[in-house]
Motif scaffolding. Structure first.
Motif, mmCIF file in Angstrom:
data_model
loop_
_atom_site.group_PDB
_atom_site.id
_atom_site.type_symbol
_atom_site.label_atom_id
_atom_site.label_comp_id
_atom_site.label_asym_id
_atom_site.label_seq_id
_atom_site.Cartn_x
_atom_site.Cartn_y
_atom_site.Cartn_z
ATOM 1 N N LEU A 1 3.168 9.974 10.408
ATOM 2 C CA LEU A 1 3.146 8.707 9.681
ATOM 3 C C LEU A 1 4.529 8.407 9.114
ATOM 4 O O LEU A 1 5.028 7.277 9.228
ATOM 5 N N GLY A 2 5.153 9.405 8.482
ATOM 6 C CA GLY A 2 6.484 9.207 7.908
ATOM 7 C C GLY A 2 7.510 8.804 8.951
ATOM 8 O O GLY A 2 8.331 7.906 8.726
ATOM 9 N N ASP A 3 7.470 9.468 10.120
ATOM 10 C CA ASP A 3 8.412 9.137 11.201
ATOM 11 C C ASP A 3 8.208 7.696 11.667
ATOM 12 O O ASP A 3 9.177 6.956 11.907
ATOM 13 N N ALA A 4 6.936 7.292 11.777
ATOM 14 C CA ALA A 4 6.644 5.929 12.229
ATOM 15 C C ALA A 4 7.088 4.889 11.202
ATOM 16 O O ALA A 4 7.618 3.831 11.568
ATOM 17 N N LEU A 5 6.911 5.180 9.924
ATOM 18 C CA LEU A 5 7.346 4.253 8.878
ATOM 19 C C LEU A 5 8.853 4.049 8.921
ATOM 20 O O LEU A 5 9.349 2.923 8.754
ATOM 21 N N VAL A 6 9.594 5.123 9.149
ATOM 22 C CA VAL A 6 11.056 5.021 9.225
ATOM 23 C C VAL A 6 11.471 4.116 10.385
ATOM 24 O O VAL A 6 12.344 3.238 10.248
ATOM 25 N N VAL A 7 10.843 4.304 11.554
ATOM 26 C CA VAL A 7 11.174 3.495 12.728
ATOM 27 C C VAL A 7 10.859 2.024 12.486
ATOM 28 O O VAL A 7 11.679 1.136 12.763
ATOM 29 N N LEU A 8 9.671 1.762 11.954
ATOM 30 C CA LEU A 8 9.277 0.372 11.722
ATOM 31 C C LEU A 8 10.154 -0.303 10.666
ATOM 32 O O LEU A 8 10.448 -1.503 10.755
ATOM 33 N N ILE B 1 0.849 -1.189 0.000
ATOM 34 C CA ILE B 1 0.000 0.000 0.000
ATOM 35 C C ILE B 1 0.885 1.240 0.000
ATOM 36 O O ILE B 1 1.924 1.267 0.670
ATOM 37 N N THR B 2 0.513 2.231 -0.757
ATOM 38 C CA THR B 2 1.319 3.458 -0.828
ATOM 39 C C THR B 2 1.162 4.263 0.458
ATOM 40 O O THR B 2 0.202 4.111 1.221
ATOM 41 N N ARG B 3 2.126 5.152 0.683
ATOM 42 C CA ARG B 3 2.064 6.001 1.876
ATOM 43 C C ARG B 3 0.822 6.882 1.859
ATOM 44 O O ARG B 3 0.173 7.067 2.889
ATOM 45 N N GLY B 4 0.483 7.413 0.690
ATOM 46 C CA GLY B 4 -0.688 8.272 0.593
ATOM 47 C C GLY B 4 -1.967 7.544 0.950
ATOM 48 O O GLY B 4 -2.825 8.054 1.671
ATOM 49 N N ALA B 5 -2.101 6.315 0.424
ATOM 50 C CA ALA B 5 -3.302 5.523 0.719
ATOM 51 C C ALA B 5 -3.343 5.135 2.196
ATOM 52 O O ALA B 5 -4.404 5.129 2.821
ATOM 53 N N LEU B 6 -2.177 4.823 2.740
ATOM 54 C CA LEU B 6 -2.096 4.457 4.158
ATOM 55 C C LEU B 6 -2.508 5.637 5.038
ATOM 56 O O LEU B 6 -3.239 5.468 6.025
ATOM 57 N N ARG B 7 -2.040 6.829 4.671
ATOM 58 C CA ARG B 7 -2.391 8.024 5.453
ATOM 59 C C ARG B 7 -3.893 8.277 5.420
ATOM 60 O O ARG B 7 -4.501 8.605 6.440
ATOM 61 N N GLU B 8 -4.506 8.104 4.256
ATOM 62 C CA GLU B 8 -5.949 8.327 4.132
ATOM 63 C C GLU B 8 -6.742 7.306 4.943
ATOM 64 O O GLU B 8 -7.732 7.650 5.588
ATOM 65 N N GLU B 9 -6.303 6.059 4.928
ATOM 66 C CA GLU B 9 -7.048 5.019 5.633
ATOM 67 C C GLU B 9 -6.904 5.158 7.148
ATOM 68 O O GLU B 9 -7.833 4.870 7.905
ATOM 69 N N LEU B 10 -5.726 5.601 7.608
ATOM 70 C CA LEU B 10 -5.493 5.724 9.049
ATOM 71 C C LEU B 10 -5.876 7.097 9.590
ATOM 72 O O LEU B 10 -6.003 7.263 10.802
ATOM 73 N N CYS B 11 -6.041 8.082 8.666
ATOM 74 C CA CYS B 11 -6.403 9.458 9.072
ATOM 75 C C CYS B 11 -5.408 10.009 10.092
ATOM 76 O O CYS B 11 -5.776 10.465 11.188
ATOM 77 N N VAL B 12 -4.110 9.955 9.750
ATOM 78 C CA VAL B 12 -3.073 10.439 10.653
ATOM 79 C C VAL B 12 -2.279 11.554 9.982
ATOM 80 O O VAL B 12 -2.295 11.705 8.754
#
Length: 329
Positions: free
Chosen positions: A297-304, A281-292
């Motif tokens: 979101l970007g910081d969390a993706l880097v950590v994970l 799933i793309t970052r944009g789609a993930l942001r829309e689905e999670l509403c964050v």
């Protein structure tokens, strides 16, 4: 310049910088990290955000030397003078007594003085003189006026009119060496900087040596943000109005704990979402689905990704199969 003109010039006092009065050690604060000593400013927020509860907590703390919100030390104890334009006397007394019971204080010994006039308009000369007279009599360390909108008949959007009103309060703050707190409403429009969300002229925000903003959250939760002219801004402080017989504001966790909790919530949401996916799933789609927030979101993706919990491909983000969740986070 003629002699007649020169005779009208006001002689301004001037000192070298090295001769200016300096803070004594530990005397910067009225309440440590909450309000500057001799500072003027605003407690702002939307209706029903417990602004008056917080203002009264500060006043009782200063008057008694007990910790504000049961957390923040009073560095400059002394009398407090308050005026609540919208609250009847029995309501004020009930709130004061509740705070005293919560802190095991004797209300009869409380050095808190309440102006009981039905109206105080600090844009009117007679009321200005009356306020000054009360200050000279009581010699308070703190003057609390709640709310600003009931204290004048001026246009709050007119910078010139508000500048004159705030100038009067700044004059008495300097002359009598006291802190001044104004309770004020926020506008309905969202602002990333809460000070700019205060209703009326930006002079109301700009005058603050210390300002406090209370935001409402779901479930009756509140978020307190403090900022100061001469000190770093603190992280937002989560609070609730505790109703255990003696209503009072209560800090629910320290800012660092709340920040960690928020971050962990985003981590968990990302992992749970990717678990349900059979394709990236793309970052944009993930942001829309999670509403964050996009940055969070970007910081969390880097950590994970660094923890090998998720991986990025050309098609987007996906869970690393066989990973053990968020180990090490």
């Amino acid at each position: 310049m003629s002699l007649s003109m020169a005779s009208k010039i006001t002689q301004l006092p001037i000192l070298k910088a090295a001769d200016l009065e300096a803070y004594q050690t530990g005397s910067q604060w009225l309440i440590r990290d909450v309000w500057a000593r001799n500072g003027i400013g605003v407690i702002g927020g939307p209706p029903k955000a417990c602004k008056s509860f917080f203002a009264l907590d500060i006043a009782v703390s200063v008057a008694t030397g007990t910790d504000c919100l049961d957390k923040f030390h009073v560095d400059d104890k002394g009398p407090a003078l308050v005026y609540f334009a919208e609250d009847a006397q029995p309501i004020v007394r009930t709130r004061v007594e509740a705070l005293c019971r919560h802190r095991k204080l004797d209300v009869d010994k409380l050095d808190l003085h309440v102006i009981t006039a039905s109206s105080v308009r600090i844009d009117i000369k007679a009321d200005q003189l009356g306020l000054v007279q009360a200050i000279e009599k009581i010699q308070p360390r703190l003057l609390l006026l709640d709310p600003l909108v009931r204290l004048h008949r001026l246009c709050e959007n007119d910078a010139r009119e508000m500048s004159g009103l705030l100038g009067f309060l700044r004059d008495i703050q300097r002359k009598y060496g006291l802190a001044v707190i104004l309770v004020h409403h926020a506008s309905k429009r969202y602002r990333s900087q809460p000070g700019f969300g205060l209703r009326g002229s930006s002079d109301i925000y700009a005058v603050g040596d210390s300002n406090a903003y209370i935001a409402r959250r779901d479930g009756g939760k509140l978020l307190l943000t403090l900022e100061h002219r001469a000190a770093p801004r603190t992280k937002p402080i989560p609070m609730v109005l505790a109703n255990s017989g003696n209503p009072h504001l209560e800090v629910t966790s320290m800012p660092e704990d709340e920040e960690t909790k928020t971050a962990n919530t985003i981590y968990d949401a990302i992992v749970e979402k990717l678990k349900t996916r059979t394709s990236p799933i793309t970052r944009g789609a993930l942001r829309e689905e999670l509403c964050v927030n996009n940055k969070k979101l970007g910081d969390a993706l880097v950590v994970l990704e660094k923890q090998s919990v998720i991986a990025r491909s050309k098609k987007g983000w996906e869970l690393v199969r066989g990973s053990q969740g968020r180990l090490g986070l």
